[in-house]
Design a protein around this motif. Structure first.
Motif, short mmCIF file in Angstrom:
data_model
loop_
_atom_site.label_atom_id
_atom_site.label_comp_id
_atom_site.label_asym_id
_atom_site.label_seq_id
_atom_site.Cartn_x
_atom_site.Cartn_y
_atom_site.Cartn_z
N ASP A 55 -4.04 -8.40 3.94
CA ASP A 55 -2.97 -8.43 4.61
C ASP A 55 -2.09 -9.62 4.13
OD1 ASP A 55 -1.05 -7.98 6.92
OD2 ASP A 55 -1.86 -9.89 7.84
N GLY A 56 -0.77 -9.49 3.88
CA GLY A 56 0.22 -10.49 3.20
C GLY A 56 0.22 -10.36 1.62
N GLU A 57 -0.84 -9.54 1.24
CA GLU A 57 -0.68 -9.43 -0.43
C GLU A 57 0.34 -8.57 -0.71
OE1 GLU A 57 -2.57 -11.26 -2.57
OE2 GLU A 57 -3.56 -12.16 -0.92
N SER A 58 0.62 -8.53 -1.98
CA SER A 58 1.51 -7.48 -2.59
C SER A 58 0.93 -6.43 -3.41
CB SER A 58 2.47 -8.38 -3.55
OG SER A 58 3.44 -7.51 -4.28
N PHE A 59 1.44 -5.13 -3.05
CA PHE A 59 0.72 -4.13 -3.72
C PHE A 59 1.12 -3.96 -5.41
CE2 PHE A 59 0.75 0.62 -4.67
CZ PHE A 59 -0.54 0.87 -4.26
N LYS A 60 2.24 -4.34 -5.58
CA LYS A 60 2.59 -4.29 -7.05
C LYS A 60 3.02 -5.65 -7.61
CE LYS A 60 5.28 -0.90 -8.71
NZ LYS A 60 6.24 -0.01 -8.62
N GLY A 61 2.83 -6.51 -7.00
CA GLY A 61 3.18 -8.22 -7.38
C GLY A 61 4.63 -8.20 -7.62
N ASP A 62 5.67 -7.71 -6.67
CA ASP A 62 6.96 -7.82 -6.82
C ASP A 62 7.34 -8.50 -5.70
OD1 ASP A 62 6.25 -6.02 -4.75
OD2 ASP A 62 7.69 -4.22 -5.43
N GLY A 63 6.77 -9.25 -4.78
CA GLY A 63 7.16 -10.22 -3.75
C GLY A 63 7.14 -9.39 -2.22
N ARG A 64 6.92 -7.70 -2.48
CA ARG A 64 7.09 -7.11 -1.31
C ARG A 64 5.65 -7.28 -0.57
NH1 ARG A 64 9.98 -2.76 0.80
NH2 ARG A 64 8.94 -1.38 2.14
N THR A 65 5.45 -7.91 0.75
CA THR A 65 4.01 -8.17 1.04
C THR A 65 3.64 -6.78 1.91
OG1 THR A 65 4.87 -9.54 2.92
CG2 THR A 65 4.09 -10.72 0.74
N MET A 66 2.38 -6.63 2.03
CA MET A 66 1.75 -5.54 2.79
C MET A 66 1.43 -6.10 4.40
SD MET A 66 -0.75 -3.34 0.37
CE MET A 66 -1.58 -4.86 -0.03
N LYS A 67 1.60 -5.03 5.29
CA LYS A 67 1.15 -5.27 6.45
C LYS A 67 -0.19 -4.53 6.79
CE LYS A 67 1.03 -6.93 10.83
NZ LYS A 67 0.56 -8.42 11.05
N ILE A 68 -1.24 -5.09 7.02
CA ILE A 68 -2.32 -4.15 7.08
C ILE A 68 -3.12 -4.55 8.32
CG2 ILE A 68 -4.53 -3.72 6.12
CD1 ILE A 68 -3.57 -4.44 3.33
N ARG A 69 -3.36 -3.55 9.14
CA ARG A 69 -4.08 -3.75 10.59
C ARG A 69 -5.23 -2.57 10.61
NH1 ARG A 69 1.27 -2.87 12.27
NH2 ARG A 69 1.46 -0.94 13.68
N ARG A 70 -5.97 -2.88 12.00
CA ARG A 70 -6.87 -1.63 12.21
C ARG A 70 -5.67 -0.70 12.82
NH1 ARG A 70 -12.12 -2.72 12.31
NH2 ARG A 70 -12.54 -5.19 11.76
N ASP A 71 -5.87 0.75 12.74
CA ASP A 71 -5.09 1.68 13.32
C ASP A 71 -5.70 1.96 14.68
OD1 ASP A 71 -3.36 3.81 13.57
OD2 ASP A 71 -4.95 5.21 13.25
N ARG A 72 -4.99 1.39 15.72
CA ARG A 72 -5.35 1.79 16.85
C ARG A 72 -4.89 3.09 17.60
NH1 ARG A 72 -8.73 -2.20 17.50
NH2 ARG A 72 -7.97 -4.11 17.14
N THR A 73 -3.95 3.69 17.11
CA THR A 73 -3.33 4.97 17.39
C THR A 73 -4.39 5.94 17.16
OG1 THR A 73 -2.04 5.25 15.66
CG2 THR A 73 -1.07 4.19 17.38
N GLY A 74 -5.11 5.86 16.07
CA GLY A 74 -5.87 6.82 15.58
C GLY A 74 -7.18 6.90 16.24
N ASN A 75 -7.56 6.11 17.22
CA ASN A 75 -8.67 5.89 17.94
C ASN A 75 -8.53 6.72 19.25
OD1 ASN A 75 -10.17 4.55 16.21
ND2 ASN A 75 -9.40 2.77 16.99
#
Length: 284
Positions: free
Chosen positions: A167-187
């Motif tokens: 969470d907070g890392e960049s997928f391609k290193g272009d400055g755009r950061t990811m938001k990663i969390r547990r999916d609650r809706t899927g449960n």
């Protein structure tokens, strides 16, 4: 004269004695009231002393409990009573939720718009572990272009824990950061599909892109081997925009089976939802 004087003296003496006796009788109740009042006062004082002693005793118990970590006697008794009650009463049965998916699914936001199922799969499988499924979310008006969101389901729960550290890392290193969390809706388990109305050949087809035209939906069903007799293509009453679902009246049982087989398959970036229609028409 002398005898009269003696008689007066005697009468005065008797009168004085009588007055003294009367006075003593009148004072006796007052004396009893005074004693009763003093007795009540002593009792009230004793009650106050007892209450004071109880308060001091409770304060000592509380201080002792705070030092030892044990509950005060009164609270302990209540706790023991509750524990005994809980022990005697059977625990309520918790129904097993077999439809709820395991906690192995992650919501991933902040992806680049050119992200694909393959690129997301490569990224997370390399850093986190084996994947079960990757679901790319696309723009409604452009079903081939990622809207920056994906749902990633891992094979093992540990892989999800590793993904959360990104969470907070960049997928391609272009400055755009990811938001990663547990999916609650899927449960949350989805409502089971409705049963088939006896003799009905009507199906509900949903979760389609809003940009899909009626002709494109008909062509998609025809390519899947579904002969469509009629179709209700649902649109917004004010804007005329397609709402992403239709009700299709099929020609035969074979077409019905082919349509139901489309459930869960992807069409233009979305997983189709297909089920029997609750408002299905009966066929003779």
């Amino acid at each position: 004269m002398s005898s009269q004087a003696d008689e007066v003296a005697r009468l005065k003496a008797e009168l004085a004695a009588l007055q003294q006796e009367t006075a003593s009788l009148e004072k006796k109740p007052k004396k009893d009231k005074r004693k009763k009042k003093e007795k009540n006062k002593r009792k009230s004082t004793a009650d106050d002393e007892a209450a004071k002693l109880r308060a001091e005793l409770e304060a000592v118990d509380a201080e002792t409990a705070a030092l030892t970590g044990a509950p005060p006697p009164e609270k302990k008794r209540k706790k023991d009573k509750k524990a005994k009650k809980a022990k005697t009463e059977p625990a309520p049965a918790v129904p097993a939720d077999t439809d709820a998916p395991p906690a192995r699914r992650a919501y991933v936001g902040g992806l680049p718009f050119d992200a694909t199922e393959e690129s997301v799969s490569n990224y997370f499988s390399t850093l986190c572990g084996d994947l079960e499924k990757v679901e790319i979310q696309c723009f409604e008006d452009n079903p081939e272009r990622c809207c920056g969101i994906a749902y990633v389901t891992f094979v093992e729960p540990d892989s999800l824990d590793r993904a959360l550290t990104l969470d907070g890392e960049s997928f391609k290193g272009d400055g755009r950061t990811m938001k990663i969390r547990r999916d609650r809706t899927g449960n949350k388990p989805r409502r089971p599909p409705p049963p088939r109305v006896a003799g009905s050949l009507t199906v509900y087809v949903g979760n389609m892109p809003w940009a899909a035209s009626k002709e494109e939906v008909e062509a998609m069903l025809a390519d899947a081997g579904c002969a469509v007799s009629s179709m209700r293509y649902h649109t917004d009453a004010e804007t005329g925009q397609f709402r992403g679902f239709v009700h299709a009246e099929l020609a035969d049982e074979s077409s019905l089976s082919n349509a139901l087989a489309l459930a869960g398959t992807r069409w233009r970036g979305r997983e189709l939802r297909v089920s029997h229609s609750e408002t299905g028409k009966k066929r003779s």
